[in-house]
Design an enzyme around this catalytic site. Structure first.
Site, short mmCIF file in Angstrom:
data_model
loop_
_atom_site.label_atom_id
_atom_site.label_comp_id
_atom_site.label_asym_id
_atom_site.label_seq_id
_atom_site.Cartn_x
_atom_site.Cartn_y
_atom_site.Cartn_z
N LYS A 10 0.86 -1.19 0.00
CA LYS A 10 0.00 0.00 0.00
C LYS A 10 0.89 1.23 0.00
O LYS A 10 2.02 1.22 0.51
CB LYS A 10 -0.94 0.00 1.21
CG LYS A 10 -0.29 0.19 2.58
CD LYS A 10 -0.16 1.63 3.02
CE LYS A 10 0.70 1.75 4.27
NZ LYS A 10 0.98 3.15 4.67
N ASP A 136 -3.22 -0.74 9.52
CA ASP A 136 -3.26 -0.83 8.07
C ASP A 136 -3.97 -2.09 7.58
O ASP A 136 -4.29 -2.21 6.39
CB ASP A 136 -1.85 -0.80 7.47
CG ASP A 136 -1.24 0.59 7.45
OD1 ASP A 136 -2.00 1.57 7.50
OD2 ASP A 136 -0.01 0.69 7.39
#
Length: 285
Positions: A10, A136
């Site tokens: 990411k 996350d």
């Protein structure tokens, strides 16, 4: 039985720290998307009811400290599964890089076990499990492009970014988020314009996106690790359209509309930086 899952990295397009909560976590707004740099997760069923983890990286533990192990244990406990699994992790995402590698591995394990053991739990249940593993992980379960709020566990899917190439540059250091957040002094932080980033995604406006990407934590990480700031400056000097630190660092993300520009930036950073990649966005809705 063997099952494969991809665990993509990411990147942050924006990260804003809004305040500190009573539970000790910081309130954040993070706009994230995924790129095609990814770890490969292989899940094997075991006859014995146990969890085994192996990885090809010397920097990642092969025992219960591994977040992928914790994800499997959490899944087994939640859904009362009394089967064993071996998790093999092929690492391609740099470790402690601000690219969510461990979180993405954990998310891939949750998704994979959900399929392998035919639990068929909805994604929002997996997100609840993931929130206990790391801020996350909920985003990594969904992938695509999204904004994470709270301490990152509240996810809302956003429009996909305009097409572009992404240059990732990581110096030879690792930075732990747990090391950076305690040093946050809220009154001194720069705050990116999250709404403008969201609007640029909705409009597929690349120039506007590059003008508004930003990260509050740069003001904390840069003084501690000046080489990260130098990489961002070097990226901008070599012609990237926009640059921002991902997560708490140390990886810097550069956006380039054309491959020729991304390649020029890549060549300018080689020798200046240990790990440099040209990648593409995964969210092409």
């Amino acid at each position: 039985m063997v099952l494969y899952e991809r665990a993509p990295a990411k990147i942050n397009l924006s990260l804003d720290v809004l305040g500190k909560r009573e539970d000790g976590f910081h309130e954040v707004e993070m706009i994230m998307t995924t790129v095609d740099l990814a770890d490969r997760i292989e899940l094997y069923t075991l006859e014995r009811d146990r969890i085994e983890v192996s990885t090809d990286s010397q920097y990642v533990p092969n025992d219960e400290r591994n977040i992928a192990y914790k994800a499997a244990l959490s899944f087994k406990n939640k859904y009362q599964v009394y089967q064993g699994v071996r998790i093999d992790i092929q690492k391609n995402i740099p470790v402690s890089a601000g690219l969510g590698g461990g979180s993405s591995d954990a998310a891939a394990v949750l998704r994979g076990l959900n399929r392998m053991w035919s639990v068929n739990a909805p994604l929002d249940e997996l997100v609840e499990l993931g929130a206990d593993l790391g801020s996350d992980v909920p985003f990594c379960i969904y992938g695509d492009t999204a904004i994470g709020t709270g301490y990152g566990e509240e996810i809302r899917i956003l429009s996909s970014p305009p097409p572009c190439y992404v240059v990732l540059a990581k110096p030879n250091i690792g930075i732990s988020t747990r090391h950076i957040f305690p040093k946050v002094i809220l009154d001194t932080l720069y705050h990116p314009q999250t709404d403008e980033v969201i609007q640029s995604l909705e409009e597929k406006n690349f120039e506007k996106l590059c003008n508004h990407i930003g990260n509050s934590l740069e003001g904390v990480t840069f003084p501690l690790y000046p080489e990260v700031k130098r990489i961002k400056e070097k990226m901008l000097q070599t012609g990237v359209d926009g640059a921002v630190m991902s997560g708490s660092g140390p990886t810097v993300v550069g956006l380039a509309r054309h491959f020729s520009k991304a390649k020029r930036v890549y060549n300018g950073l080689r020798g200046f930086c240990d790990e440099v990649y040209i990648v593409q966005l995964l969210d092409r809705r």
